[in-house]
Scaffold this active site. Structure first.
Site, PDB file in Angstrom:
ATOM      1  N   TYR A 126     -51.180  39.151   5.891  1.00 38.72           N
ATOM      2  CA  TYR A 126     -51.143  39.813   7.201  1.00 38.72           C
ATOM      3  C   TYR A 126     -52.506  40.391   7.582  1.00 38.72           C
ATOM      4  CZ  TYR A 126     -46.114  39.884   8.274  1.00 38.72           C
ATOM      5  OH  TYR A 126     -44.828  39.556   8.617  1.00 38.72           O
TER       6      TYR A 126
ATOM      7  N   LYS B 268     -44.805  33.390  -6.089  1.00 41.10           N
ATOM      8  CA  LYS B 268     -44.954  31.934  -6.051  1.00 41.10           C
ATOM      9  C   LYS B 268     -46.075  31.566  -7.023  1.00 41.10           C
ATOM     10  CE  LYS B 268     -43.970  27.839  -4.327  1.00 41.10           C
ATOM     11  NZ  LYS B 268     -42.679  27.178  -4.594  1.00 41.10           N
TER      12      LYS B 268
ATOM     13  N   ASP C  11     -38.805  30.763  -3.647  1.00 42.27           N
ATOM     14  CA  ASP C  11     -37.851  29.781  -3.103  1.00 42.27           C
ATOM     15  C   ASP C  11     -36.487  29.916  -3.776  1.00 42.27           C
ATOM     16  OD1 ASP C  11     -39.078  28.862  -5.420  1.00 42.27           O
ATOM     17  OD2 ASP C  11     -39.415  26.822  -4.715  1.00 42.27           O
TER      18      ASP C  11
ATOM     19  N   ASP D 173     -41.297  40.094   4.332  1.00 42.09           N
ATOM     20  CA  ASP D 173     -40.880  39.968   5.734  1.00 42.09           C
ATOM     21  C   ASP D 173     -39.715  38.988   5.837  1.00 42.09           C
ATOM     22  OD1 ASP D 173     -41.014  40.136   8.604  1.00 42.09           O
ATOM     23  OD2 ASP D 173     -42.012  38.184   8.570  1.00 42.09           O
TER      24      ASP D 173
ATOM     25  N   ASP E 167     -35.261  39.937   6.127  1.00 44.24           N
ATOM     26  CA  ASP E 167     -34.364  39.472   7.200  1.00 44.24           C
ATOM     27  C   ASP E 167     -33.178  38.716   6.606  1.00 44.24           C
ATOM     28  OD1 ASP E 167     -35.920  40.529   9.225  1.00 44.24           O
ATOM     29  OD2 ASP E 167     -35.923  38.701  10.431  1.00 44.24           O
TER      30      ASP E 167
HETATM   31  C1  IPM Z   1     -41.031  43.332  10.647  1.00 40.43           C
HETATM   32  C2  IPM Z   1     -41.503  42.508  11.806  1.00 40.43           C
HETATM   33  C3  IPM Z   1     -43.013  42.643  11.918  1.00 40.43           C
HETATM   34  C4  IPM Z   1     -43.624  42.137  10.623  1.00 40.43           C
HETATM   35  C5  IPM Z   1     -43.646  41.943  13.123  1.00 40.43           C
HETATM   36  C6  IPM Z   1     -43.012  42.420  14.426  1.00 40.43           C
HETATM   37  C7  IPM Z   1     -45.133  42.117  13.162  1.00 40.43           C
HETATM   38  O1  IPM Z   1     -41.098  41.184  11.663  1.00 40.43           O
HETATM   39  O2  IPM Z   1     -41.229  44.553  10.670  1.00 40.43           O
HETATM   40  O3  IPM Z   1     -40.461  42.757   9.720  1.00 40.43           O
HETATM   41  O4  IPM Z   1     -43.795  40.926  10.447  1.00 40.43           O
HETATM   42  O5  IPM Z   1     -43.925  42.962   9.761  1.00 40.43           O
HETATM   43 MG    MG Z   2     -39.802  40.854  10.038  1.00 43.75          MG
END
Ligand code: IPM
Ligand code: MG
Length: 359
Positions: free
Chosen positions: A140, A190, A222, A246, A250
């Site tokens: 990042y 990884k 993975d 990240d 999710d």
């Molecule tokens: C998160 C989001 C952010 C990230 C984006 C909006 C920059 O996806 O907080 O997970 O990738 O960190």
């Molecule tokens: Mg995110």
């Protein structure tokens, strides 16, 4: 008086943070804590007003606050902008400026919502994990980055880079968290391809020596993605770098039924905490009183726990949310297909939580 900077951001950010602030104030009152909340712009809202996604003034206001409560950033209006000026850059900058390297993303199943997961209930049963994501390093932020024309071709690059200090401090957060939970850490990497991951394994192993009572496992990213779907209840604490974290957070969040339920805390050594829902700005439902404010409200619980060291107040907020769900109240995102229930809006959901809090 505790100073809290509220950064509602874009899309559904303003509506969910509004409910979160109501809960913050009500739960604070019960706990004998007064809050002085001020609001400022971040993301697209700041681009529209100032031309940039985060101004120095807002960074300064954050520095002098005890905690930051954030909504969400981004939306189609700003999608065509180059990465360096997009709304997301505001979020990345505030994390970096405040040194918030440790992102805690808990994912647990609320019993009332077990049916809402896309996975079978017996797979989802018992999910209670914490993703500890490194937040201020890795690909990042690595340099060099950017675009160029090389031999007449468009080229773009990003750099994944970590030094041992960054790995060590996030590992400690993970092991310390595991000590307060089921004493198991899964480090996700990884290392069969990336030098960076090999360094992570070395450093995580060194840190683990100081935590004899915590079990450590190294897991390829993975296969971790796969195990999260086949046997998610096996995980306790997952520690990993920025990009893997990240993605996996999710995935972990969706196991529980809805991204609309998941809170997060971003912490560093500077004493300021930033609290935000894991979900995004959901522009498609913004401004229609359809959003689920529970992730933002549960982020307030994390604020009580981590910044104010008031687990009692945190538990009150969480218990109120559990009770609201048990009583059958649902926003659209956590309603099952075919379920004969009335959905309620963002404000009404806030009202329900306040009522359970006795406010
Ligand atoms: C998160 C989001 C952010 C990230 C984006 C909006 C920059 O996806 O907080 O997970 O990738 O960190
Ligand atoms: Mg995110």
């Amino acid at each position: 008086m505790e100073r809290v900077l509220v950064l509602p951001g874009d899309g559904i950010g303003p509506e969910v943070t509004q409910q979160a602030v109501r809960v913050l104030e009500a739960a604070g009152k019960r706990a004998g804590i007064g809050f002085e909340c001020s609001e400022a712009l971040i993301g697209g809202a700041s681009i529209d007003a100032h031309g940039i996604p985060l101004t120095d003034d807002v960074v300064e206001a954050a520095r002098t606050s005890r905690a930051v409560l954030l909504g969400a950033v981004g939306g189609p209006k700003w999608d065509a902008m180059p990465v360096d000026t997009r709304p997301e850059k505001g979020l990345l900058r505030i994390r970096k400026e405040l040194g918030l390297y440790a992102n805690l993303r808990p994912a647990a199943v609320f019993p009332a919502l077990a049916q809402a997961s896309t996975l079978r209930p017996e797979v989802v049963d018992g999910i209670d994990l914490l993703v500890v994501r490194e937040l201020t390093g890795g690909i990042y932020f690595g340099e060099p980055r950017g675009r160029a024309i090389v031999d007449g071709r468009r080229e773009a690059r990003n750099t994944m880079v970590y030094d041992e200090v960054e790995i060590e401090r996030i590992s400690r957060v993970a092991f310390d968290s595991a000590r307060r939970r089921r004493r198991h850490v899964t480090h996700v990497h990884k290392a069969n391809v990336l030098d960076v991951s090999q360094l992570w394994i070395e450093v995580v192993d060194e840190v683990a020596k100081g935590y004899d009572d915590v079990e450590l496992q190294h897991q390829l990213v993975d296969s971790c993605a796969m195990l999260l779907l086949s046997d998610p209840a096996r995980f306790d604490v997952i520690v990993t770098g920025n990009l893997f974290g990240d993605i996996l957070s999710d995935e972990a969040a969706m196991l529980t039924g809805s991204l609309g339920m998941l809170p997060s805390a971003s912490l560093g050594d500077g004493g300021i905490g930033l609290y935000e829902p894991v979900h995004g700005s959901a522009p498609d439902i913004a401004g229609q009183d359809l959003a689920n404010p529970l992730a933002a409200i549960l982020s307030v619980a994390m604020l009580f726990e981590h910044t104010l060291d008031r687990p009692d107040a945190a538990a009150e907020v969480r218990d109120a949310v559990t009770a609201v769900l048990a009583a059958g109240h649902r926003t659209g995102d956590i309603i099952l297909e075919g379920e004969k229930r009335e959905t309620i809006g963002c404000v009404a959901m806030g009202d329900c939580v306040l009522e359970k809090l006795g406010a």
